[in-house]
Structure formats: C-alpha cells, structure tokens
Write a protein that holds these residues in place. Structure first.
Motif, short mmCIF file in Angstrom:
data_model
loop_
_atom_site.label_atom_id
_atom_site.label_comp_id
_atom_site.label_asym_id
_atom_site.label_seq_id
_atom_site.Cartn_x
_atom_site.Cartn_y
_atom_site.Cartn_z
N THR A 1 0.83 -1.21 0.00
CA THR A 1 0.00 0.00 0.00
C THR A 1 0.86 1.25 0.00
N VAL A 2 1.87 1.28 0.86
CA VAL A 2 2.75 2.44 0.95
C VAL A 2 3.53 2.62 -0.36
N ILE A 3 4.03 1.53 -0.91
CA ILE A 3 4.77 1.61 -2.18
C ILE A 3 3.86 2.13 -3.29
N ALA A 4 2.64 1.66 -3.35
CA ALA A 4 1.71 2.07 -4.40
C ALA A 4 1.40 3.56 -4.35
N HIS A 5 1.38 4.13 -3.16
CA HIS A 5 0.97 5.53 -3.00
C HIS A 5 2.12 6.51 -2.87
N ASN A 6 3.35 6.01 -2.98
CA ASN A 6 4.53 6.88 -2.82
C ASN A 6 5.58 6.58 -3.88
N PRO A 7 5.46 7.23 -5.03
CA PRO A 7 6.44 7.00 -6.10
C PRO A 7 7.86 7.37 -5.64
N ASP A 8 8.82 6.67 -6.17
CA ASP A 8 10.24 6.91 -5.87
C ASP A 8 10.62 6.60 -4.42
N LEU A 9 9.85 5.78 -3.77
CA LEU A 9 10.13 5.39 -2.39
C LEU A 9 11.35 4.47 -2.35
N LYS A 10 12.27 4.78 -1.44
CA LYS A 10 13.47 3.95 -1.27
C LYS A 10 13.23 2.98 -0.12
N LEU A 11 14.01 1.92 -0.11
CA LEU A 11 13.87 0.89 0.90
C LEU A 11 14.02 1.44 2.32
N THR A 12 14.99 2.31 2.54
CA THR A 12 15.20 2.90 3.87
C THR A 12 13.98 3.70 4.30
N GLU A 13 13.38 4.42 3.35
CA GLU A 13 12.17 5.19 3.67
C GLU A 13 11.01 4.26 4.03
N ALA B 1 20.66 5.06 -6.10
CA ALA B 1 19.60 4.44 -5.31
C ALA B 1 18.59 3.71 -6.21
N PHE B 2 17.79 2.88 -5.57
CA PHE B 2 16.70 2.18 -6.24
C PHE B 2 15.39 2.61 -5.62
N ARG B 3 14.37 2.67 -6.45
CA ARG B 3 13.03 2.95 -5.94
C ARG B 3 12.24 1.65 -5.97
N LEU B 4 11.20 1.63 -5.18
CA LEU B 4 10.34 0.46 -5.10
C LEU B 4 9.05 0.75 -5.86
N VAL B 5 8.66 -0.16 -6.72
CA VAL B 5 7.41 0.00 -7.48
C VAL B 5 6.66 -1.32 -7.51
N LEU B 6 5.35 -1.22 -7.56
CA LEU B 6 4.53 -2.41 -7.74
C LEU B 6 4.62 -2.85 -9.19
N GLU C 1 9.10 -4.57 -7.52
CA GLU C 1 10.43 -4.63 -8.11
C GLU C 1 11.22 -3.38 -7.73
N ARG C 2 12.52 -3.57 -7.71
CA ARG C 2 13.43 -2.45 -7.48
C ARG C 2 13.82 -1.91 -8.85
N GLN C 3 13.74 -0.60 -9.02
CA GLN C 3 14.13 0.04 -10.28
C GLN C 3 15.09 1.17 -9.95
N PRO C 4 15.99 1.50 -10.87
CA PRO C 4 16.87 2.65 -10.63
C PRO C 4 16.03 3.90 -10.40
N SER C 5 16.43 4.67 -9.42
CA SER C 5 15.70 5.91 -9.10
C SER C 5 16.05 6.98 -10.14
N PRO C 6 15.02 7.64 -10.69
CA PRO C 6 15.30 8.71 -11.65
C PRO C 6 15.89 9.95 -10.97
N LYS C 7 15.77 10.03 -9.64
CA LYS C 7 16.25 11.19 -8.90
C LYS C 7 17.66 11.00 -8.34
N ASP C 8 18.07 9.74 -8.16
CA ASP C 8 19.37 9.45 -7.56
C ASP C 8 19.91 8.17 -8.19
N ARG C 9 20.92 8.31 -9.05
CA ARG C 9 21.44 7.16 -9.78
C ARG C 9 22.06 6.10 -8.87
#
Length: 189
Positions: free
Chosen positions: A88-100, A136-141, A126-134
């Motif tokens: 739920t949190v991942i779905a509603h928060n784009p570019d969310l990192k694992l630590t967050e 880091a990885f972001r989490l996406v459904l 899935e983990r994808q490269p973050s467009p904001k920080d090369r």
C-alpha cells in the motif's frame, strides 16, 4: 517462470497463483483458540488480575482477534499485514526507497529488505533505478502487484468491516482516534 494462474479458485481471485509462496494455514498459527475456531480473549474460570485493567493488554487481545481474521481473509494470497502495508505504501509513494519504507513501517532496514525480497519473489514489487538518484533504487509495484493490491484491499476493507461490525460508526471513529493518539505518544498530545 511461467505464469501458472489458478483458474478460478471458486472465488474468481485471478491474482492468486501457484508461484506465490505458501504460509502455514491460519489454523496452524492459532492452536490455542476457542472451540469456535477463534482466539478467546477471556477463558472461562481464569482470573486475569491486573491484566484486565491494562490498556496494553486490551490492545494486544484486540490485535490477536483482528490479526487472526486478517490472516484468514488474505490466506489465499499469502499476504500478511506487513506485506499489505508495504504494498500500500509503495503504491501511494512513487520513488520510495527501501530505507524510507523501513522508517514508515517502523521496522529495521534488514526487516524491510526481507519484506521487499519476499514481495519481489512473489512478483508483486520490483526495485528500479531511481530517476532522482542514480545510486539508489526505488520500489514499485509490478502490474501483478497493482492488480493484487486492488483485490486484497477489497478483502481487507471487508475484513475491517467484519471485525468492527459490533461497533457503531461513532464508536469506530472514536476507537481510531484514540488508537492514533496513543500511537503518537505523549509528546503529540
């Protein structure tokens, strides 16, 4: 791995598939339940002493009752409360990192890693490269994760209505308000 969806499962849950890891059945997780098959918060002829007057004990008993129904409600998907919360949190928060995610859920980073690894193995996240920080990885459904989240959110909403059906709408809102106030701690009052 080939998609091995279970045809209908007699309920039409198209997001349930054989690739999802299976957990023990809810009955196996709750061996000390009442004859009704549910957790009994007050066993007859047992004196609870000071426990009956403690908020923490009452919250824990309520949590056991609610958790038991949650597990039964989402057993077909093998989704636990932490998995549902993370999705739920991942779905509603784009570019969310694992630590967050770990901070939001109140778990250690290592716990969040295990949680995300499991959801990844299930094909939900899935983990994808973050467009904001090369670095880091972001989490996406995944598409499967998004569809499954829609299905399980309906199941969780029905579960929540079921476990609070004996409360009036005002009592339910008061309970939510008081629990949120309690969770925020004394400094937030």
């Amino acid at each position: 791995m080939a998609d091995r969806r279970i045809a209908d499962d007699n309920r039409g849950d198209s997001t349930i598939d054989a690739t999802m890891p299976r957990s023990p059945k809810a009955d196996d997780l709750y061996p000390a339940v009442a004859p009704s098959g549910h957790f009994d918060p007050h066993v007859a002829d047992v004196e609870y002493g000071a426990l009956d007057g403690l908020v923490g004990y009452a919250v824990r008993r309520a949590q056991l009752y609610i958790y038991e129904d949650f597990v039964r409600s989402l057993q077909a998907w093998n989704i636990t409360p932490p998995r549902f919360s993370a999705m739920t949190v991942i779905a509603h928060n784009p570019d969310l990192k694992l630590t967050e995610l770990a901070n939001i859920l109140g778990v250690a980073r290592s716990g969040a890693v295990l949680l995300v690894d499991t959801l990844e193995d299930m094909g939900m996240v899935e983990r994808q490269p973050s467009p904001k920080d090369r670095r880091a990885f972001r989490l996406v459904l995944t598409a499967k994760g998004a569809t499954t989240l829609e299905d399980i959110t309906r199941a969780v909403t029905a579960h929540d209505a079921r476990v609070t059906a004996h409360l009036s709408p005002d009592e339910r809102q008061t309970l939510l308000t008081l629990l949120n106030k309690l969770a925020a701690g004394a400094g937030a009052a």
